[in-house]
Design a protein around this motif. Structure first.
Motif, PDB file in Angstrom:
ATOM      1  N   ASN A  10       0.381  -1.269  -0.038  1.00  0.00           N
ATOM      2  CA  ASN A  10       0.287   0.324   0.420  1.00  0.00           C
ATOM      3  C   ASN A  10       0.622   1.461   0.094  1.00  0.00           C
ATOM      4  OD1 ASN A  10      -2.718  -0.292   0.053  1.00  0.00           O
ATOM      5  ND2 ASN A  10      -2.060  -2.014   1.841  1.00  0.00           N
ATOM      6  N   LYS A  11       0.211   2.260  -0.854  1.00  0.00           N
ATOM      7  CA  LYS A  11       1.106   3.678  -0.963  1.00  0.00           C
ATOM      8  C   LYS A  11      -0.343   4.700  -0.879  1.00  0.00           C
ATOM      9  CE  LYS A  11       4.658   6.363  -2.203  1.00  0.00           C
ATOM     10  NZ  LYS A  11       5.796   6.641  -0.670  1.00  0.00           N
ATOM     11  N   VAL A  12       0.505   5.271   0.326  1.00  0.00           N
ATOM     12  CA  VAL A  12      -0.173   6.716   0.499  1.00  0.00           C
ATOM     13  C   VAL A  12       0.241   7.925  -0.122  1.00  0.00           C
ATOM     14  CG1 VAL A  12      -2.133   8.898   1.152  1.00  0.00           C
ATOM     15  CG2 VAL A  12      -1.747   5.926   1.659  1.00  0.00           C
ATOM     16  N   ARG A  36      -2.378  -1.866 -15.200  1.00  0.00           N
ATOM     17  CA  ARG A  36      -3.137  -1.009 -13.126  1.00  0.00           C
ATOM     18  C   ARG A  36      -5.026  -1.425 -13.037  1.00  0.00           C
ATOM     19  NH1 ARG A  36      -3.607   5.623 -14.262  1.00  0.00           N
ATOM     20  NH2 ARG A  36      -4.900   5.671 -16.367  1.00  0.00           N
ATOM     21  N   GLN A  37      -5.486  -1.713 -12.142  1.00  0.00           N
ATOM     22  CA  GLN A  37      -6.879  -1.901 -11.871  1.00  0.00           C
ATOM     23  C   GLN A  37      -7.111  -0.659 -11.146  1.00  0.00           C
ATOM     24  OE1 GLN A  37      -8.244  -4.972  -9.691  1.00  0.00           O
ATOM     25  NE2 GLN A  37      -9.501  -5.498 -11.263  1.00  0.00           N
ATOM     26  N   VAL A  89      -5.259  -0.133  -8.409  1.00  0.00           N
ATOM     27  CA  VAL A  89      -4.069  -1.203  -7.699  1.00  0.00           C
ATOM     28  C   VAL A  89      -3.146  -1.422  -9.522  1.00  0.00           C
ATOM     29  CG1 VAL A  89      -3.818  -3.172  -7.494  1.00  0.00           C
ATOM     30  CG2 VAL A  89      -5.697  -2.400  -6.648  1.00  0.00           C
ATOM     31  N   TYR A  90      -1.775  -1.309  -8.671  1.00  0.00           N
ATOM     32  CA  TYR A  90      -0.362  -1.543  -9.827  1.00  0.00           C
ATOM     33  C   TYR A  90      -0.355  -3.223  -9.942  1.00  0.00           C
ATOM     34  CZ  TYR A  90      -1.389   3.259 -11.173  1.00  0.00           C
ATOM     35  OH  TYR A  90      -1.579   4.921 -11.378  1.00  0.00           O
ATOM     36  N   THR A 109       0.108  -3.518  -5.926  1.00  0.00           N
ATOM     37  CA  THR A 109      -0.165  -2.572  -5.075  1.00  0.00           C
ATOM     38  C   THR A 109      -0.683  -1.504  -4.873  1.00  0.00           C
ATOM     39  OG1 THR A 109       2.436  -2.191  -5.688  1.00  0.00           O
ATOM     40  CG2 THR A 109       1.550   0.208  -4.979  1.00  0.00           C
ATOM     41  N   ARG A 110      -1.238  -1.492  -3.510  1.00  0.00           N
ATOM     42  CA  ARG A 110      -2.390  -0.055  -3.905  1.00  0.00           C
ATOM     43  C   ARG A 110      -1.436   1.322  -3.271  1.00  0.00           C
ATOM     44  NH1 ARG A 110      -8.099  -0.623  -3.588  1.00  0.00           N
ATOM     45  NH2 ARG A 110      -7.509  -2.903  -3.091  1.00  0.00           N
TER      46      ARG A 110
END
Lengths: 114, 113
Positions: A10-12, A36-37, A89-90, A109-110
Motif C-alpha cells: 500500500n502507498k498513500v 493497473r486496475q 492497484v498496480y 500495490t494499492r
C-alpha cells in the motif's frame, strides 16, 4: 517456489509527489508486465519487458509514467507528479516468455493519491 | 474503446448449480483467450485458456467455449462451489502483439451455500 512479489503493498501519497513501485518476478521468467486496475474497472496494460528487447510502452497513459527493468530481474514503475486519477492497484505479472505462456500476477500495490 | 467486454458485473448462483460467465470481444485479431480469477487483495490467478483454433476447452469443473463468428466466449463452472466466489476476468491476446493481455471489466460471482 516464490511467486511474483510487489512492494509496497500500500502507498498513500500527496498529489504532485513521485512514487516508485517495485516488482520482483519469478526467477527465470524473461517477460514482465505492468497493469493497473482502477476502482470498478478491469485491468489495463501499461508496459511490458521481454529479455533485452526494447520495452513495449504502448499502454503508458502519460509521460509521467516510466518503468525500468534490470536484465531479467527486478522492475520499477515510477509515476512522477502523481495525480488523483493515478489512484489504482498496480499489478505486475511475469511469464516464461512473451508468447502465450501463462502470466503469473503479484498481489499488487494499492496506490492512493490524496 | 473497450475491446473485451463482460456485460454482467455480477452473478449469483446456488451451490451445485452451473455458473455461466460471458465475455464478448470486438477485435478479430485476438487469437488466444484466457480466464483469470481474482480474490480480494490478491493478484489474478490463471484459470483456463483457449486458442482460437478450438471451440471448447475443459479442465475439471471448468469449461471455456469460444464462438468465433459471434466473437463470444463463455466460462462454465459445474458444479459451482462457495469457494468459486470471486471476480472473474476474461482476457485476450493478439498473436503478433507480444503477450499483453486485454482484459474485460470482470464479473463478480457469488455462489450461495
Amino acid at each position: 517456489g516464490a511467486g511474483v512479489s510487489q512492494s509496497p503493498s500500500n502507498k498513500v501519497t500527496e498529489k504532485g509527489k513521485d512514487v516508485e513501485l517495485r516488482c520482483d518476478p519469478i526467477s527465470g521468467h524473461t517477460a514482465l508486465y505492468w497493469y493497473r486496475q482502477r476502482l470498478g474497472q478491469g485491468l489495463e496494460f501499461l508496459i511490458y519487458f521481454q529479455g533485452n528487447s526494447a520495452p513495449d510502452k504502448s499502454g503508458l497513459p502519460s509521460d509521467r509514467f516510466s518503468a525500468e527493468r534490470t536484465g531479467e530481474s527486478v522492475s520499477t514503475l515510477t509515476i512522477q507528479r502523481t495525480q488523483q486519477e493515478d489512484s489504482a492497484v498496480y499489478l505486475c505479472a511475469s511469464s516464461l516468455s512473451a508468447t502465450t505462456d501463462t502470466q503469473y500476477f503479484g498481489p499488487g500495490t494499492r496506490l492512493t493519491v490524496l | 474503446d473497450q475491446q473485451v467486454k463482460q456485460n454482467s458485473p455480477s452473478l449469483s448462483v446456488q451451490e451445485g448449480r452451473i455458473s455461466i460467465l460471458n465475455c464478448d470481444y470486438t477485435n478479430s485479431m485476438f487469437d488466444y483467450f484466457l480466464w483469470y480469477k481474482k480474490y480480494p487483495a490478491e493478484g489474478p490467478t490463471f484459470l483456463i485458456s483457449i486458442s482460437s483454433i478450438k471451440d471448447k476447452n475443459e479442465d475439471g469443473r471448468f469449461t471455456v467455449f469460444l464462438n468465433k463468428s459471434a466473437k463470444h466466449l463463455s466460462l462454465h463452472i459445474v458444479p459451482s462451489q462457495p469457494g468459486d466466489s470471486a471476480v472473474y476476468f476474461c482476457a485476450a491476446i493478439r498473436g503478433n502483439a507480444g503477450n499483453m493481455l486485454t482484459f474485460g471489466g470482470g464479473t463478480r460471482l457469488m455462489v450461495k451455500p
